[in-house]
Design a protein around this motif. Structure first.
Motif, PDB file in Angstrom:
ATOM      1  N   ARG A  90      34.993  38.929  29.723  1.00 38.49           N
ATOM      2  CA  ARG A  90      34.265  40.180  29.534  1.00 38.49           C
ATOM      3  C   ARG A  90      33.026  40.227  30.406  1.00 38.49           C
ATOM      4  NH1 ARG A  90      33.631  45.265  29.419  1.00 38.49           N
ATOM      5  NH2 ARG A  90      32.100  46.101  27.947  1.00 38.49           N
ATOM      6  N   PHE A  91      32.322  39.114  30.508  1.00 34.80           N
ATOM      7  CA  PHE A  91      31.113  39.051  31.317  1.00 34.80           C
ATOM      8  C   PHE A  91      31.407  39.381  32.777  1.00 34.80           C
ATOM      9  CE2 PHE A  91      28.215  36.365  33.942  1.00 34.80           C
ATOM     10  CZ  PHE A  91      27.044  37.045  33.671  1.00 34.80           C
ATOM     11  N   MET A  92      32.535  38.921  33.277  1.00 34.53           N
ATOM     12  CA  MET A  92      32.890  39.154  34.681  1.00 34.53           C
ATOM     13  C   MET A  92      33.147  40.625  34.971  1.00 34.53           C
ATOM     14  SD  MET A  92      32.870  36.252  36.447  1.00 34.53           S
ATOM     15  CE  MET A  92      33.976  36.503  37.835  1.00 34.53           C
ATOM     16  N   THR A  93      33.413  41.426  33.950  1.00 35.49           N
ATOM     17  CA  THR A  93      33.740  42.834  34.175  1.00 35.49           C
ATOM     18  C   THR A  93      32.626  43.792  33.757  1.00 35.49           C
ATOM     19  OG1 THR A  93      34.843  42.996  32.013  1.00 35.49           O
ATOM     20  CG2 THR A  93      36.206  42.379  33.899  1.00 35.49           C
TER      21      THR A  93
ATOM     22  N   PRO B 218      35.882  44.187  38.830  1.00 33.69           N
ATOM     23  CA  PRO B 218      36.710  43.771  39.958  1.00 33.69           C
ATOM     24  C   PRO B 218      38.159  43.586  39.500  1.00 33.69           C
ATOM     25  CG  PRO B 218      34.784  42.346  39.684  1.00 33.69           C
ATOM     26  CD  PRO B 218      34.895  43.172  38.455  1.00 33.69           C
ATOM     27  N   ALA B 219      39.069  43.570  40.446  1.00 32.91           N
ATOM     28  CA  ALA B 219      40.471  43.326  40.116  1.00 32.91           C
ATOM     29  C   ALA B 219      40.619  41.948  39.493  1.00 32.91           C
ATOM     30  CB  ALA B 219      41.329  43.433  41.372  1.00 32.91           C
ATOM     31  N   ALA B 220      41.616  41.822  38.609  1.00 34.31           N
ATOM     32  CA  ALA B 220      41.840  40.543  37.930  1.00 34.31           C
ATOM     33  C   ALA B 220      42.059  39.422  38.935  1.00 34.31           C
ATOM     34  CB  ALA B 220      43.031  40.665  36.984  1.00 34.31           C
ATOM     35  N   GLU B 221      42.759  39.724  40.029  1.00 37.09           N
ATOM     36  CA  GLU B 221      43.008  38.705  41.054  1.00 37.09           C
ATOM     37  C   GLU B 221      41.706  38.245  41.698  1.00 37.09           C
ATOM     38  OE1 GLU B 221      44.425  41.635  40.881  1.00 37.09           O
ATOM     39  OE2 GLU B 221      46.544  41.233  40.440  1.00 37.09           O
ATOM     40  N   ALA B 222      40.779  39.188  41.911  1.00 34.84           N
ATOM     41  CA  ALA B 222      39.492  38.831  42.510  1.00 34.84           C
ATOM     42  C   ALA B 222      38.680  37.946  41.575  1.00 34.84           C
ATOM     43  CB  ALA B 222      38.705  40.094  42.859  1.00 34.84           C
ATOM     44  N   ILE B 223      38.748  38.230  40.273  1.00 33.87           N
ATOM     45  CA  ILE B 223      38.042  37.408  39.288  1.00 33.87           C
ATOM     46  C   ILE B 223      38.631  36.004  39.260  1.00 33.87           C
ATOM     47  CG2 ILE B 223      37.622  37.091  36.820  1.00 33.87           C
ATOM     48  CD1 ILE B 223      37.404  40.136  36.594  1.00 33.87           C
TER      49      ILE B 223
ATOM     50  N   ALA C 292      29.147  37.178  41.202  1.00 31.41           N
ATOM     51  CA  ALA C 292      28.532  37.831  42.360  1.00 31.41           C
ATOM     52  C   ALA C 292      29.527  38.013  43.502  1.00 31.41           C
ATOM     53  CB  ALA C 292      27.324  37.015  42.825  1.00 31.41           C
ATOM     54  N   ILE C 293      30.405  37.031  43.728  1.00 36.22           N
ATOM     55  CA  ILE C 293      31.297  37.119  44.884  1.00 36.22           C
ATOM     56  C   ILE C 293      32.579  37.878  44.576  1.00 36.22           C
ATOM     57  CG2 ILE C 293      30.345  34.994  45.829  1.00 36.22           C
ATOM     58  CD1 ILE C 293      32.877  33.547  45.041  1.00 36.22           C
ATOM     59  N   ALA C 294      32.922  38.052  43.293  1.00 32.87           N
ATOM     60  CA  ALA C 294      34.154  38.753  42.943  1.00 32.87           C
ATOM     61  C   ALA C 294      34.117  40.200  43.411  1.00 32.87           C
ATOM     62  CB  ALA C 294      34.388  38.699  41.435  1.00 32.87           C
ATOM     63  N   ARG C 295      32.943  40.755  43.563  1.00 29.22           N
ATOM     64  CA  ARG C 295      32.796  42.142  44.005  1.00 29.22           C
ATOM     65  C   ARG C 295      32.755  42.273  45.522  1.00 29.22           C
ATOM     66  NH1 ARG C 295      31.018  41.419  39.088  1.00 29.22           N
ATOM     67  NH2 ARG C 295      31.007  43.115  37.564  1.00 29.22           N
ATOM     68  N   ARG C 296      32.973  41.184  46.222  1.00 27.48           N
ATOM     69  CA  ARG C 296      32.996  41.166  47.689  1.00 27.48           C
ATOM     70  C   ARG C 296      31.768  41.885  48.255  1.00 27.48           C
ATOM     71  NH1 ARG C 296      37.353  38.993  49.776  1.00 27.48           N
ATOM     72  NH2 ARG C 296      36.795  39.823  51.832  1.00 27.48           N
ATOM     73  N   PRO C 297      30.588  41.320  48.009  1.00 28.95           N
ATOM     74  CA  PRO C 297      29.356  42.015  48.408  1.00 28.95           C
ATOM     75  C   PRO C 297      29.134  42.009  49.913  1.00 28.95           C
ATOM     76  CG  PRO C 297      28.848  39.817  47.621  1.00 28.95           C
ATOM     77  CD  PRO C 297      30.313  40.032  47.369  1.00 28.95           C
ATOM     78  N   ASP C 298      28.384  42.999  50.371  1.00 27.89           N
ATOM     79  CA  ASP C 298      27.893  43.008  51.750  1.00 27.89           C
ATOM     80  C   ASP C 298      26.719  42.052  51.895  1.00 27.89           C
ATOM     81  OD1 ASP C 298      29.499  45.336  52.863  1.00 27.89           O
ATOM     82  OD2 ASP C 298      28.488  46.320  51.182  1.00 27.89           O
ATOM     83  N   LEU C 299      25.935  41.933  50.825  1.00 24.46           N
ATOM     84  CA  LEU C 299      24.756  41.074  50.817  1.00 24.46           C
ATOM     85  C   LEU C 299      24.770  40.239  49.545  1.00 24.46           C
ATOM     86  CD1 LEU C 299      21.934  40.212  51.896  1.00 24.46           C
ATOM     87  CD2 LEU C 299      20.981  42.166  50.644  1.00 24.46           C
ATOM     88  N   LEU C 300      24.619  38.936  49.711  1.00 26.62           N
ATOM     89  CA  LEU C 300      24.599  38.004  48.588  1.00 26.62           C
ATOM     90  C   LEU C 300      23.200  37.406  48.498  1.00 26.62           C
ATOM     91  CD1 LEU C 300      26.449  36.724  46.436  1.00 26.62           C
ATOM     92  CD2 LEU C 300      27.073  34.984  48.134  1.00 26.62           C
ATOM     93  N   LEU C 301      22.512  37.673  47.372  1.00 26.35           N
ATOM     94  CA  LEU C 301      21.169  37.156  47.141  1.00 26.35           C
ATOM     95  C   LEU C 301      21.239  36.067  46.084  1.00 26.35           C
ATOM     96  CD1 LEU C 301      19.048  40.454  47.027  1.00 26.35           C
ATOM     97  CD2 LEU C 301      19.464  38.951  48.968  1.00 26.35           C
TER      98      LEU C 301
END
Length: 264
Positions: free
Chosen positions: A90-93, A98-103, A136-145
């Motif tokens: 639940r926290f990941m969503t 994000p898509a289940a595969e990305a998670i 943070a990375i499951a959403r395929r960010p442009d910028l990762l802080l």
């Protein structure tokens, strides 16, 4: 597009509680680069990240962000309500799904694929750090802080996760701004290092910063000397869980991990 500006900050000044925290900060973060922000405790590193994100309003200056940019953020501290039932799934969503595969892929890459149905409140500090990075990375960010993202991870696990962070730059075609106090661990990963102490004291490559007198004044001549000449070689590497993978040498970009400052 590489070298695409994602964030432009000009002449930032921030006061908190009447105290001047940041003065005259100007920087640009471009797609495809890894920038490490270093500085002593209280130097304004977290405040700068919050200003870049728009969470802290500067008293002077401005921040310009690329329109439509996706940001992944791993905070230094994450408060958990141990009385609240919340699974990792639940926290990941939360706040966008994000898509289940990305998670699944993000959790596997950070070494915690088995925690999906665990309660967030039951995770160890190291597990939580990995889940926050995965989120943070499951959403395929442009910028990762990343604000001290691996402070709770054991030293061996840090090696693998810092390698992963370096890989994400190319895999996601993103920029990464990393805040850390572990100089030996991260500086050789970086294209650019910014040394902060309320203002930008010096910046450039790790080698350039290590030789700068301002760096020596902040961290001491010994730290500057060690950083300038620090190398580390061993005949194995660690996977994302910290376990040894025999016969595979650790690459130089993570030089110093196992002799740098460790964590409990």
């Amino acid at each position: 597009m590489m070298n695409e500006p994602l964030i432009l900050a000009e002449n930032l000044h921030v006061r908190i509680g009447g105290a001047q925290v940041l003065s005259n900060i100007s920087l640009t973060i471009t797609r495809g680069e890894i920038v490490t922000l270093i500085g002593p405790n209280g130097s304004g590193k977290t405040t700068l990240l919050r200003a870049l994100l728009g969470l802290t309003r500067p008293d002077r200056g401005f921040v310009q962000r690329k329109s439509g940019m996706t940001v992944g953020y791993v905070p230094q501290h994450f408060a958990r309500d141990r009385a609240m039932p919340l699974t990792v799934r639940r926290f990941m969503t939360l706040f966008g799904a994000p898509a289940a595969e990305a998670i699944d892929d993000a959790l596997a890459r950070t070494g915690v694929s088995g925690v999906l149905d665990r309660q967030v409140a039951t995770l160890s500090g190291g597990e939580l750090a990995r889940v926050l990075l995965a989120r943070a990375i499951a959403r395929r960010p442009d910028l990762l802080l990343l604000d001290e993202p691996l402070a709770a991870v054991d030293v061996a696990g840090e090696a693998a996760l810092y390698r992963l962070i370096a890989e994400l730059r190319s895999d996601l075609n993103c920029a990464i701004l990393l805040v850390s106090h572990d100089l030996h661990v991260v500086m050789n990963q970086s294209d650019r290092v910014i040394c902060l102490n309320g203002h930008i004291c010096c910046e450039g490559t790790a080698e350039t910063v290590a030789r700068d007198p301002a760096f020596g004044r902040l961290f001491g001549a010994r730290a500057a000397s060690d950083l300038a000449f620090y190398t580390h070689h061993h005949n194995h590497r660690h996977d994302a869980t910290g376990h040894v993978v025999p016969g595979q040498a650790a690459p130089n970009p993570v030089a110093g991990v196992e002799q740098g400052a460790g964590h409990a």
